[in-house]
Each structure stands twice: as structure tokens, then as C-alpha cells.
Design an enzyme around this catalytic site. Sequence first.
Site, mmCIF file in Angstrom:
data_model
loop_
_atom_site.group_PDB
_atom_site.id
_atom_site.type_symbol
_atom_site.label_atom_id
_atom_site.label_comp_id
_atom_site.label_asym_id
_atom_site.label_seq_id
_atom_site.Cartn_x
_atom_site.Cartn_y
_atom_site.Cartn_z
ATOM 1 C CG HIS A 1 -34.648 28.112 -5.360
ATOM 2 N ND1 HIS A 1 -33.647 27.171 -5.264
ATOM 3 C CD2 HIS A 1 -34.023 29.323 -5.351
ATOM 4 C CE1 HIS A 1 -32.475 27.777 -5.212
ATOM 5 N NE2 HIS A 1 -32.670 29.082 -5.267
ATOM 6 C CG HIS B 1 -32.404 32.104 -9.397
ATOM 7 N ND1 HIS B 1 -31.130 31.678 -9.712
ATOM 8 C CD2 HIS B 1 -32.527 31.942 -8.047
ATOM 9 C CE1 HIS B 1 -30.524 31.263 -8.608
ATOM 10 N NE2 HIS B 1 -31.350 31.421 -7.586
ATOM 11 C CD GLU B 2 -35.259 33.450 -5.695
ATOM 12 O OE1 GLU B 2 -35.528 32.463 -4.984
ATOM 13 O OE2 GLU B 2 -34.154 34.028 -5.656
ATOM 14 C CG HIS C 1 -35.463 21.295 -6.132
ATOM 15 N ND1 HIS C 1 -34.192 21.619 -5.707
ATOM 16 C CD2 HIS C 1 -35.517 19.944 -6.112
ATOM 17 C CE1 HIS C 1 -33.528 20.511 -5.444
ATOM 18 N NE2 HIS C 1 -34.310 19.478 -5.682
#
Length: 718
Positions: free
Chosen positions: A504, A500-501, A507
Amino acid sequence: MLRDTMLCARRLGGLTARAPALLPGRSRRGGCGAGLRARGVSTGWSPVGAAFNVRPQGLRLDLLGERRGLFGVPELSAPEGFRIAQENALRKTDLLVARACSTPPGPQTVLIFDELSDALCRVADLADFVKIAHPEPAFREAAEEACRSIGTVVEKLNTNVELYQSLQKLLADKKLADSLDPETRRVAELFMFDFEISGIHLDKEKRKRAVDLNVKILDLSSTFLMGANFPNKIEKHLLPEHIRQNFVLAGDHVIVDGLHAEAPDDLVREAAYKIFLYPNAGQLRCLEELLSNRDLLAKLVGYSTYSHRALQGTIAKNPETVMEFLEKLSDKLSERTLKDFEIIQGMKMKLNPQNSELMPWDPPYYSGVIRAERYNIEPSLYCPFFSLGACMEGLNILFNKLLGISLYAEQPAKGEVWCEDVRKLAVVHESEGLLGYIYCDFFQRADKPHQDCHFTIRGGRLKEDGDYQLPVVVLMLNLPHSSRNLPTLLTPGMMENLFHEMGHAMHSMLGRTRYQHVTGTRCPTDFAEVPSILMEYFANDYRVVNQFARHYQTGQSMPKNMVSRLCESKKVCAAVDMQLQVFYAILDQIYHGKHPLRRSTTDILKETQEKFYGLPYVPNTAWQLRFSHLVGYGAKYYSYLMSRAVASMVWKECFLQDPFNRSTGERYRREMLAHGGGKEPMLMVQGMLQKCPSIDDFVSALVSDLDLDLETFLMDSE
């Protein structure tokens, strides 16, 4: 979770970074590396997997090379350097303000504004991280002071009418505004929007009122956050003796610092719930003042509610759409939620027949019992397959196949990292070269916040000389240390959080916009979580997991049925979990809706809980006083659900058939990651899905995720 700073959390106008405070397209020169100089390959890079399965060589950090300062910033080799860094930033700010006010309106105006924002953010973003994560108090205090100092400057800039007018002249001239390329125009409008929500367009007296309200809201937010995490205590003789040992004892008192949701003893969970959520009068006043002042500020700057102001520019656009989404989702979930409650109650009756009424402290524990009983997902069975090095290599393989990107470990210079176990990763594209850096602060230590977060330290942007300012981010996790004989082993939940991290982080690396104001994760909140949640779908796909999940001792691959059981176990009682999120999101909307509120925040909680969750409100509790997301995600808590809906659609329609498809990966980068916040979020979603999804599409995507996989069901039935 995003923790991009908003200029020291002061969203006071045009120069704030547009990102959630927990937690701003693709330009013609900046998108996907087009037109940029490729960075060369370093001989100091090493394979990522091996780097995370060994302890760092501390002596190399201490003895080799010149001391460079935190993140390679020369001034930050000592705490006093923050003062020097902020003084340098303020000198540059003065020059840029003068340039902005004297430059004829045109594209150059937007570039100057962005450079001004960058000068302040490069100190504020870094300080926002250091003030909570650095192990040395002197560094934390210096960073805190830098945040305050930059915040004061931002307040002054946001009341600088001449600066505001330099931007207004550009946008008011239709011919000039129409001549701007789409990204430049959007960034100009975002700066203008931030100026106006701080009240710069008002008369002098109202402008001062807006600034005062912003300062007051900042102070109330800080106070509320502290109170939300503050433990409660009770005289120990009031608790049955046999459960006291589950809590911290302090003299004649028992300290309760959380809900103890996983405790097997019903009485422990009940006591924790009632004590931890017992209302504190000061915290209640703080919340009421925070909500009231937000409403006053929204009305002052021209919005009917704070929610209308907060949702400008998001996928949802307005609170009416948010409520339609949440109410439709609640309706679709209702039957499944009731069935889940029946299953949970059945388990409680089986284990505790004397007291089988289902209460709010029961679902997390009993749903966990049901999952374990049905699917045999004991974490100790999974951990040996998820060494940290293997998981990092898995991410490396995935990014390489999808995007042509590799992760390399790079030895940090002396003084560059704040703790010797922080790893530095170079993110390298096969043809574009070095894209940026990720600092991995993954391991537990004293006084480290217990959050998994992504921090932007420096945003990417195209500089005047044609070079690209490389993005720098930190990923913060709380993993156990390795030992002499044992690498760091992750539970399935830890592995999913890592993916998940890292979503980020990618991105941030690939949102290569011309302007740092909209770089990477600096985009609307209900879009910012899409890339990270999408990574969870990859983390739960056997084809992906099979690339890296190897037993750290034997090298054996994780059996397919283990991955399937794990994925299906997450669907057990998942409707109840989602219904709880709907309840929280609706509560958030009501609190930030029409004021004055028609009743107390506790009465609203009671009514909303019984209508949108289904379990009874417990008298003399006030869960809302622990709802810390009201600060960073005020009026935007729905974003988690909407982002999950978008991610689900992108996964099913684009990646489910082949999670390693390079052309789909490139399209994902081109349509969704490359723009940062430089394009309307719904246009990015449309570009990826090749259609404009409706609210019903979002609801269907979330509900269909709860369906059991038939193949796994049949496999487990044999």
C-alpha cells in the site's frame, strides 16, 4: 488494510477522497517523476535495516532541535493546534470556493476543485489517524473534533449548487470536455459522480433528504462498528468450571470478547462462538436501519440498489458481475471444499471421537493442527530468521532491484512523531530523488488499535509552482518490542503482513498523479488491494526470502525447504478459507441488494451460510452483527477476492519467472502504480497483463493458487 479517510468518513459529495474507509494516470507532468524537480539526497539518512534492530534514542528526540509538531505541521505541537489548522483550512476553502464559482469553465476548474479537496483532506486525513492512534487523550479528542468540524463544512459544500454548477458547465460543454486530457476528465467526472450520489442534482427538498440520510448513515455506521466489537457477558455459573479460566472474569460474570478460534478445547470454542455471537436486539435494529437507509439513499439519487451505487467505477462495475464471479468461484471450489471438510472432520474425529460433528467453530483450529502436523511450521523455528531489521532490509533490496528505490531512516524532529518508537522513512528514487515519507508505527502499546493498517496523511499532487507535494503515509502494525538482547522477531504471518502494508505504501509513493483526489491508494476498492496482495506473493517466494532471512544470532540463511514448507502449509484447507470469504461476500451483496429484504438478516445469513459455506447455522447466533466490514466495505467485500485474483495473474504472468526483473518492475510502476485512481482500473490491469481478463480468468487464477507444488510434495515425501 487501507484506512484512508473519506473526509471524516462523510462521503457526502464531490469533495470526498475516493478510498475505502477502513480505508481516490499518470499525468503528463506527474507520472513516474517526469517533468518534476528531483529532490536532493539528505546527509541525515541512515541504512534502514540497522534502524529497526535498535531502540530509538529517545533523548535525541527530546533534546535536539526546535519542536515542529506532528508530521512536521507547526500548528500541531499541541492539541489546540487542530483548531488553528482547521481554521486555516476553512479560510482557504472560502477563497477556493469563490475562485471555482467565478473562473470560466476549463482545466483550471478541476485544479481548483482538487486544491479545495486537498485543503480539507490535509486536516481531515491527519485527524482521522490521530483520533485513533495518538496515545494522549487530548490529541485524540482534538482530532475527533476536527473531523466533525470538517465534516460539517463538507455537508455545506455538497449542497452548494453554485459550486456544483461550475463543474457541471465544464462537463456539459462537449467541446470543452473533449479537450481535457484523460486524467483531468476522469477527475472531473469523479468529482461530479460524488456530487450526484449525494443528491445535489435533486430539488431542494430531496437534496435536504439526501443530506439527512447521509448524516443518519454516518451515525448508524459508527454505532454498528462499536457494537460489532463490544464483548458479551454471561453469568459464570452457566459455564462449566474447567473452561472459565479461558475468559475474563468480572464478578459473577464471564466476559467473552472474541471467538477464541485457536483454543484447543472444543468446548471453549463452542462457548465463545455461542456467547459472542448471541444476538443483541439493539445491534440488530442498528444493522436493519443502516441497510434500509443506504437503500433509501441509493434510490433517491437514482440507483436501483445500494450495491449498484457502490460499484460504480470499480473493476466489477455492477453487482451482477460480482455475483457471477462469486457463484462461479463457489462452483469451482465446491469439490475442494468438501475434501477439506472431510480432512478437518477426520482430524476432529481423531482428537475428539465422542463429538466429531463438524461445526462452524472447528475449521480454524483443526486446519491449524493439520498444517502443523504435516509441515512442522512451528513459528518459533521461523522467528529467528525474521528480525524486523532483516525484513526491512529485504523490502529495501526488493524495491531497489525492481524499481530503483531505496528506503532510508531519517531522524524525526522534536514533536514530529506521537511515540518515540515511531520510525520515519524517506523513500528515495535513484534518479528522481525523494518521493515521499513513510512513518512506521510498528510496535505494540496500550490503547493502540489491534489492526494492521495504511493511512494516507497527505496525498501527492502537482502544485501550481511546478513542485510536487510529497505524499506522507503511516503504516501501523502491532509488533513486539525488542529487548536488550533480542531484536524484534516476526512470525511468518507478521512478515507477510509487513510486506502487504508496504505494498500500500509503495502505491502511495508511486501513484504520482497530478491530482491528490486520485493519488496513490485513492482508487476503487477492488483495485486498491492489488499492490498489497501482490507483495504477499513476493514474501512467499524463496528467491526473495533468501535475500534477507538470516538467523539473528548465527547469520545462517533460512533453508529452502523451510520456505517451501511454509508456502505449502498455507494451501492446507485453503479451499474452506476461500469458500468462507465467498459466503461473506455473497451475504454482503444480498444485504445491499433489492429492498425490502425478503426475510430477516438472520434468516438470510442461515440460508446463505448453508448454501455457500456448507456448515450448519447455529441457532440463536447472529454472525452478521459482528461483520464490521459492512461499514467500510458495504457492497464491496468481494474486493479482497477480486484483488487477489488480479494480483495472482500479475504475479504468475509477469514476476514468477524473475521476481527482480527491473524492466517488469518499471512496467508495473508505469501501468498499475503510477495512475493512482486516475485511470479506469480494468485499463490498468489490461495494460499490465496485455489482455483483458474475464471472470473465468479471475476464478481460474484463484483456484490454481490452491494447487500443491509438486517439487515441495516430492521433497517432503522423501
